[in-house]
Write an enzyme that holds these catalytic residues in place. Structure first.
Site, PDB file in Angstrom:
ATOM      1  N   ASP A  81       0.801  -1.219   0.000  1.00 32.24           N
ATOM      2  CA  ASP A  81       0.000   0.000   0.000  1.00 32.24           C
ATOM      3  C   ASP A  81       0.834   1.269   0.000  1.00 32.24           C
ATOM      4  O   ASP A  81       1.982   1.295   0.436  1.00 32.24           O
ATOM      5  CB  ASP A  81      -0.976   0.008   1.180  1.00 32.24           C
ATOM      6  N   GLU A 139      -0.730  -2.209   5.204  1.00 32.40           N
ATOM      7  CA  GLU A 139       0.240  -2.084   6.292  1.00 32.40           C
ATOM      8  C   GLU A 139       0.120  -0.739   6.992  1.00 32.40           C
ATOM      9  O   GLU A 139       0.373  -0.628   8.198  1.00 32.40           O
ATOM     10  CB  GLU A 139       1.668  -2.260   5.744  1.00 32.40           C
ATOM     11  N   GLU A 140      -0.277   0.284   6.254  1.00 30.57           N
ATOM     12  CA  GLU A 140      -0.279   1.643   6.795  1.00 30.57           C
ATOM     13  C   GLU A 140      -1.521   1.986   7.604  1.00 30.57           C
ATOM     14  O   GLU A 140      -1.596   3.067   8.182  1.00 30.57           O
ATOM     15  CB  GLU A 140      -0.151   2.661   5.644  1.00 30.57           C
ATOM     16  N   HIS A 367       7.966   8.784   4.402  1.00 29.62           N
ATOM     17  CA  HIS A 367       6.703   9.527   4.514  1.00 29.62           C
ATOM     18  C   HIS A 367       6.849  11.004   4.134  1.00 29.62           C
ATOM     19  O   HIS A 367       5.929  11.785   4.342  1.00 29.62           O
ATOM     20  CB  HIS A 367       6.087   9.407   5.924  1.00 29.62           C
TER      21      HIS A 367
END
Length: 401
Positions: A81, A139-140, A367
């Site tokens: 993702d 996962e996020e 990020h």
């Protein structure tokens, strides 16, 4: 039977894996939305002749490589993702989707695992046991994640791993280096939301109000004492307030303020102590100032704790492949990782793949909207995952002989 080595295979498949990675990078999908990413993974597995099953946590995929003789089962995991971040890079393969970006390297993880699968499938007759290729969605999206839902959907019901591994691109390490430690390598990641309720009014008459902004200020200041005064100095914890929302006008005293943030720890007992003190302080400060507080606390991913045997296995593999300097000593960090839930059930290890851009003094972190990797790292990541699996299979087979 001699143990095969994969060194050189990463270079052989470099262009293909980079092409796959760039495809994913240009077409990012958020947690729970990875339909096209999953479809592309399935297309490549079909092309490589690797059987697979789908539908785990909706978009998850499990590829299965059967070795030529009996042996253990090793699982390799990649997350798929992207993040809700608008990319600010200028390379020719930037995200085509406004507001979505692979700013955490999951595009590279997925591409490298496909490359690893292709390498291992080409030598499957030489392998003792099975290799499971686990392509994980979501996962996020803490605290739910994708690891636990995949296991609940039966991803390992037919083939249960004896050990499991995953890697993550890491801009703090140069290309060619691998970071791995026994024990905790990533932290537990909890989230919180506090709503302070006071009583609003005119800015010129504060005595008639309970100023939610003043209460919030005192709550935030008091929360910082948890780490400085309640956590053992030799332990680690972080409490960060990342968002405050309150007030409507310069001359109006706010009746409500929302505070959001995160708590990171390694040890379960530290997490529980910090959580307990958090609630006590928030409610106590609010009450002492004649306000009230409502708390939403989300227990997120547990700490990612490497099993010592398999962390050493990763380090030894890196040195075997690339020399002693390829496995420097590294310190754990308090970032959260959903792979932790696999490690709660199965022994294994999680490691970092150096991806720092050459000649750049200050690397953009994970990020960040300008996050990039040096794609030469793909050679090392593809080979490391493959050789870690090969070595684990032969190690496990040797124990059973």
């Amino acid at each position: 039977m001699n143990k095969p080595t994969v060194k050189g295979q990463g270079e052989k498949h470099f262009d293909e894996v980079v092409s796959i990675r760039r495809h994913f990078h240009q077409n990012p999908e958020l947690s729970g939305e990875e339909a096209e990413t999953s479809k592309k993974v399935q297309e490549k597995l079909t092309e490589y002749g690797i059987p697979y099953k789908t539908g785990y946590a909706e978009h998850g995929v499990l590829g299965v490589i059967e070795g030529g003789r009996p042996g253990p089962t090793v699982a390799l995991r990649a997350d798929m993702d992207a993040l809700p971040i608008h990319e600010e890079n200028d390379h020719p393969y930037i995200s085509k989707v406004p507001g979505k970006m692979h700013a955490c390297g999951h595009d590279a993880h997925t591409a490298m695992l496909l490359g690893t699968g292709k390498i291992l499938n080409s030598m499957k007759d030489e392998l003792p046991g099975k290799v499971l290729l686990v392509f994980q969605p979501s996962e996020e999206i803490t605290p739910i994640g994708g690891a636990q839902p995949m296991m609940e959907d039966g991803v390992f019901d037919e083939h249960e791993p004896d050990m499991i591994f995953a890697q993550h691109v890491w801009p703090d390490l140069p290309v060619g280096q691998i970071g791995c430690v026994p024990g905790p390598i990533m932290g537990a990641s909890d989230r919180f939301k506090i709503v302070i309720n006071g009583a609003g009014g005119h800015a010129s008459m504060p005595h008639q109000t309970v100023d939610a902004i003043i209460v919030a200020n005192n709550v935030i200041s008091s929360l910082q004492t948890i780490v400085s005064r309640n956590v053992d100095p030799v332990d680690s914890a972080v409490l960060t307030v990342g968002r405050i929302d309150g007030g409507s006008r310069y001359n109006v005293i706010a009746s409500k303020v929302t505070i959001e943030g995160t708590i990171r720890t390694y040890k379960p007992e530290t997490k529980e102590m910090v959580k307990r003190r958090f609630h006590t302080i928030v409610n106590g400060v609010a009450e002492s100032m004649e306000a009230s507080a409502s708390i939403e606390y989300y227990d997120g991913y547990p700490a990612t704790v490497n099993h010592a045997e398999w962390a050493e296995h990763v380090t030894d593999t890196a040195k075997e492949m690339y020399g002693d300097s390829a496995a420097p000593e590294v310190n754990p960090v308090l970032g959260g990782e959903d792979f932790s839930r696999f490690l709660l059930k199965y022994p294994g290890a999680y490691f970092w793949l150096g991806t720092a851009l050459p000649g750049v003094e200050k690397q953009k972190p994970l990020h960040d909207p300008q996050f990039k990797i040096d794609e030469r790292a793909i050679v090392y990541g593809t080979e490391m995952m493959a050789q870690v699996a090969v070595n684990a299979l032969f190690k496990g087979a040797g124990k059973n002989e």
